[in-house]
Design a protein around this motif. Structure first.
Motif, PDB file in Angstrom:
ATOM      1  N   GLY A 204     -32.246  20.638  82.890  1.00 29.80           N
ATOM      2  CA  GLY A 204     -32.445  19.488  83.774  1.00 29.80           C
ATOM      3  C   GLY A 204     -31.850  18.201  83.236  1.00 29.80           C
ATOM      4  N   ILE A 205     -31.971  17.972  81.924  1.00 32.71           N
ATOM      5  CA  ILE A 205     -31.407  16.741  81.345  1.00 32.71           C
ATOM      6  C   ILE A 205     -29.880  16.814  81.401  1.00 32.71           C
ATOM      7  CG2 ILE A 205     -31.189  15.316  79.267  1.00 32.71           C
ATOM      8  CD1 ILE A 205     -34.009  16.057  78.495  1.00 32.71           C
ATOM      9  N   ALA A 206     -29.334  17.987  81.085  1.00 28.54           N
ATOM     10  CA  ALA A 206     -27.873  18.177  81.165  1.00 28.54           C
ATOM     11  C   ALA A 206     -27.400  17.921  82.595  1.00 28.54           C
ATOM     12  CB  ALA A 206     -27.511  19.596  80.732  1.00 28.54           C
ATOM     13  N   ALA A 207     -28.147  18.432  83.581  1.00 23.72           N
ATOM     14  CA  ALA A 207     -27.763  18.277  84.991  1.00 23.72           C
ATOM     15  C   ALA A 207     -27.830  16.811  85.426  1.00 23.72           C
ATOM     16  CB  ALA A 207     -28.669  19.138  85.868  1.00 23.72           C
ATOM     17  N   LEU A 208     -28.847  16.082  84.958  1.00 26.42           N
ATOM     18  CA  LEU A 208     -28.970  14.657  85.311  1.00 26.42           C
ATOM     19  C   LEU A 208     -27.774  13.862  84.786  1.00 26.42           C
ATOM     20  CD1 LEU A 208     -32.764  13.975  84.610  1.00 26.42           C
ATOM     21  CD2 LEU A 208     -31.613  13.721  86.812  1.00 26.42           C
ATOM     22  N   LEU A 209     -27.370  14.175  83.543  1.00 25.27           N
ATOM     23  CA  LEU A 209     -26.234  13.450  82.961  1.00 25.27           C
ATOM     24  C   LEU A 209     -24.926  13.830  83.656  1.00 25.27           C
ATOM     25  CD1 LEU A 209     -27.146  13.439  79.147  1.00 25.27           C
ATOM     26  CD2 LEU A 209     -27.523  11.651  80.848  1.00 25.27           C
ATOM     27  N   ARG A 210     -24.791  15.128  83.969  1.00 29.60           N
ATOM     28  CA  ARG A 210     -23.571  15.572  84.684  1.00 29.60           C
ATOM     29  C   ARG A 210     -23.482  14.924  86.070  1.00 29.60           C
ATOM     30  NH1 ARG A 210     -24.870  20.996  82.929  1.00 29.60           N
ATOM     31  NH2 ARG A 210     -23.781  21.410  80.973  1.00 29.60           N
ATOM     32  N   ALA A 211     -24.628  14.824  86.758  1.00 28.91           N
ATOM     33  CA  ALA A 211     -24.649  14.224  88.112  1.00 28.91           C
ATOM     34  C   ALA A 211     -24.156  12.775  88.069  1.00 28.91           C
ATOM     35  CB  ALA A 211     -26.058  14.278  88.692  1.00 28.91           C
ATOM     36  N   ALA A 212     -24.322  12.137  86.908  1.00 24.24           N
ATOM     37  CA  ALA A 212     -23.894  10.743  86.750  1.00 24.24           C
ATOM     38  C   ALA A 212     -22.503  10.653  86.105  1.00 24.24           C
ATOM     39  CB  ALA A 212     -24.909   9.996  85.904  1.00 24.24           C
ATOM     40  N   GLY A 213     -21.886  11.822  85.866  1.00 21.82           N
ATOM     41  CA  GLY A 213     -20.536  11.839  85.286  1.00 21.82           C
ATOM     42  C   GLY A 213     -20.498  11.521  83.803  1.00 21.82           C
ATOM     43  N   ARG A 214     -21.593  11.756  83.094  1.00 18.92           N
ATOM     44  CA  ARG A 214     -21.629  11.476  81.660  1.00 18.92           C
ATOM     45  C   ARG A 214     -21.343  12.743  80.857  1.00 18.92           C
ATOM     46  NH1 ARG A 214     -21.611   6.105  80.943  1.00 18.92           N
ATOM     47  NH2 ARG A 214     -22.515   6.392  78.876  1.00 18.92           N
ATOM     48  N   GLN A 215     -20.720  12.567  79.692  1.00 13.33           N
ATOM     49  CA  GLN A 215     -20.380  13.693  78.822  1.00 13.33           C
ATOM     50  C   GLN A 215     -21.535  13.988  77.857  1.00 13.33           C
ATOM     51  OE1 GLN A 215     -17.494  15.504  79.015  1.00 13.33           O
ATOM     52  NE2 GLN A 215     -17.015  14.248  80.796  1.00 13.33           N
ATOM     53  N   LEU A 216     -21.986  15.240  77.849  1.00 11.61           N
ATOM     54  CA  LEU A 216     -23.091  15.617  76.950  1.00 11.61           C
ATOM     55  C   LEU A 216     -22.727  15.412  75.488  1.00 11.61           C
ATOM     56  CD1 LEU A 216     -24.784  18.950  78.125  1.00 11.61           C
ATOM     57  CD2 LEU A 216     -25.797  16.691  77.923  1.00 11.61           C
ATOM     58  N   ALA A 217     -21.500  15.769  75.138  1.00  6.00           N
ATOM     59  CA  ALA A 217     -21.081  15.724  73.731  1.00  6.00           C
ATOM     60  C   ALA A 217     -21.119  14.304  73.162  1.00  6.00           C
ATOM     61  CB  ALA A 217     -19.682  16.302  73.581  1.00  6.00           C
ATOM     62  N   GLU A 218     -21.096  13.307  74.070  1.00  7.77           N
ATOM     63  CA  GLU A 218     -21.109  11.908  73.615  1.00  7.77           C
ATOM     64  C   GLU A 218     -22.416  11.200  73.983  1.00  7.77           C
ATOM     65  OE1 GLU A 218     -17.638  10.430  75.563  1.00  7.77           O
ATOM     66  OE2 GLU A 218     -16.390  11.974  74.629  1.00  7.77           O
ATOM     67  N   ALA A 219     -23.451  11.974  74.274  1.00  6.25           N
ATOM     68  CA  ALA A 219     -24.719  11.392  74.738  1.00  6.25           C
ATOM     69  C   ALA A 219     -25.294  10.403  73.724  1.00  6.25           C
ATOM     70  CB  ALA A 219     -25.732  12.499  75.010  1.00  6.25           C
ATOM     71  N   THR A 250     -37.403  23.729  84.849  1.00  9.16           N
ATOM     72  CA  THR A 250     -36.675  24.943  85.232  1.00  9.16           C
ATOM     73  C   THR A 250     -35.658  25.341  84.159  1.00  9.16           C
ATOM     74  OG1 THR A 250     -35.349  25.997  86.944  1.00  9.16           O
ATOM     75  CG2 THR A 250     -34.880  23.679  86.542  1.00  9.16           C
ATOM     76  N   ASP A 251     -35.466  26.645  84.015  1.00  8.99           N
ATOM     77  CA  ASP A 251     -34.420  27.149  83.105  1.00  8.99           C
ATOM     78  C   ASP A 251     -33.229  27.668  83.902  1.00  8.99           C
ATOM     79  OD1 ASP A 251     -35.533  26.626  80.574  1.00  8.99           O
ATOM     80  OD2 ASP A 251     -36.922  28.300  80.819  1.00  8.99           O
ATOM     81  N   ASP A 252     -33.291  27.493  85.222  1.00  6.53           N
ATOM     82  CA  ASP A 252     -32.228  27.950  86.116  1.00  6.53           C
ATOM     83  C   ASP A 252     -31.225  26.807  86.310  1.00  6.53           C
ATOM     84  OD1 ASP A 252     -30.731  28.326  88.501  1.00  6.53           O
ATOM     85  OD2 ASP A 252     -32.186  29.787  89.226  1.00  6.53           O
ATOM     86  N   ASP A 253     -29.992  27.012  85.837  1.00  3.57           N
ATOM     87  CA  ASP A 253     -28.984  25.936  85.895  1.00  3.57           C
ATOM     88  C   ASP A 253     -28.715  25.459  87.320  1.00  3.57           C
ATOM     89  OD1 ASP A 253     -28.674  25.866  83.172  1.00  3.57           O
ATOM     90  OD2 ASP A 253     -27.041  27.322  83.134  1.00  3.57           O
ATOM     91  N   ALA A 254     -28.685  26.392  88.283  1.00  3.66           N
ATOM     92  CA  ALA A 254     -28.394  26.025  89.674  1.00  3.66           C
ATOM     93  C   ALA A 254     -29.528  25.178  90.244  1.00  3.66           C
ATOM     94  CB  ALA A 254     -28.193  27.282  90.522  1.00  3.66           C
ATOM     95  N   ARG A 255     -30.767  25.580  89.944  1.00  2.00           N
ATOM     96  CA  ARG A 255     -31.916  24.803  90.444  1.00  2.00           C
ATOM     97  C   ARG A 255     -31.939  23.418  89.793  1.00  2.00           C
ATOM     98  NH1 ARG A 255     -35.961  23.591  93.089  1.00  2.00           N
ATOM     99  NH2 ARG A 255     -38.108  23.320  92.424  1.00  2.00           N
ATOM    100  N   ALA A 256     -31.642  23.368  88.486  1.00  2.00           N
ATOM    101  CA  ALA A 256     -31.597  22.075  87.781  1.00  2.00           C
ATOM    102  C   ALA A 256     -30.545  21.168  88.419  1.00  2.00           C
ATOM    103  CB  ALA A 256     -31.287  22.293  86.304  1.00  2.00           C
TER     104      ALA A 256
END
Length: 282
Positions: A204-219, A250-256
């Protein structure tokens, strides 16, 4: 905290029904997610309930207890609230429901008559780090619970859950709640950010950052405080925080991803409403 660990360990071993009473901001949502994820990994029968802020207001009110009672819980666990819920705890007790309060807010002159209260800011607590957010308090509770279950031989022949996997949630709630970054909170946030950057975080945290166009590797803490935090908070402000909690448990990437897209939309709506309010005020 030892008392809380004993209370929870016995509840798990006796297959009691646990219900987490969450709060409707990012700290409350992450604290609830830490509780749900940890307790379920220990095999607990646990669910959660969030008050509708427009109908029920804040905290464990008697009205919310009535709503919770419909689910027939044996134990209510408050996260990021409850230290002021004197009437709500009394109502739960009259219905035969026990209460465990985990909170970080300053207590008033009267403490609720709960089975157990874990709050670093309550009178007589010697825990040195008083700046914990609600999520930090809940994280320590589940660590103490794991130690108690370990002492009881609960994990013999089983894999012990890795609670370090929850530090990304702890970091998010801690930064979003703007508590002081004392040495302890700084350590918790640093561990969480390390997990985020390594891509080993909650979907879910990864999905929130992706939805905003942010890179996880540079969080960074900016991404927690100004990207993920406001999107979670938008659910509590405009809709129902259950959406934010579902995103985090959730642990489901699509649902997240679906939850994160909806939270992103709500956040845009919140911004528009605030911009209109500002124009009206000006």
């Amino acid at each position: 905290i030892d008392q809380a660990a004993t209370l929870l360990a016995e509840a798990i071993q006796q297959s009691k029904r646990l219900l987490i009473i969450a709060d409707y901001d990012a700290d409350g949502a992450t604290a609830c997610a830490v509780g749900i994820r940890a307790l379920r990994s220990f095999g607990a029968n646990v669910d959660y309930l969030v008050p509708d802020r427009f109908k029920l207001g804040y905290g464990l009110s008697p009205e919310l207890v009535e709503l919770a009672a419909q689910r027939h819980p044996d134990l209510l666990i408050t996260v990021d609230n409850g230290i002021a819920s004197v009437e709500g705890v009394a109502r739960a007790r009259s219905l035969g429901i026990a209460t465990l309060i985990t909170d970080h807010h300053l207590p008033g002159p009267e403490l609720p008559a709960a089975e157990c209260i874990v709050n670093p800011n309550q009178p007589g607590c010697e825990f040195p780090s008083k700046a914990l957010a609600g999520v930090g308090v809940m994280f320590y509770v589940v660590l103490a619970l794991r130690a108690e279950l370990r002492r009881r031989g609960f994990f013999k022949g089983k894999t012990e859950p890795n609670l370090a996997a929850l530090t990304d949630l702890v970091a998010l709630g801690t930064i979003a709640d703007v508590v002081p970054l004392d040495a302890n909170n700084r350590n918790l946030v640093a561990q969480g950010l390390k997990r985020l950057r390594a891509g080993r975080c909650t979907p879910g945290i990864a999905a929130l950052l992706r939805a905003a166009g942010r890179q996880l590797a540079e969080a960074s803490s900016f991404d927690l405080g100004f990207v993920a935090g406001p999107r979670l908070n938008a659910a509590g402000r405009l809709a129902d925080m259950s959406l934010g909690i579902e995103c985090l448990i959730t642990d489901d990437d699509a649902r997240a991803a679906n939850c994160a897209q909806e939270l992103d939309r709500l956040n845009r709506e919140r911004r528009n409403i605030e911009a209109e309010m500002l124009q009206q005020a000006l």
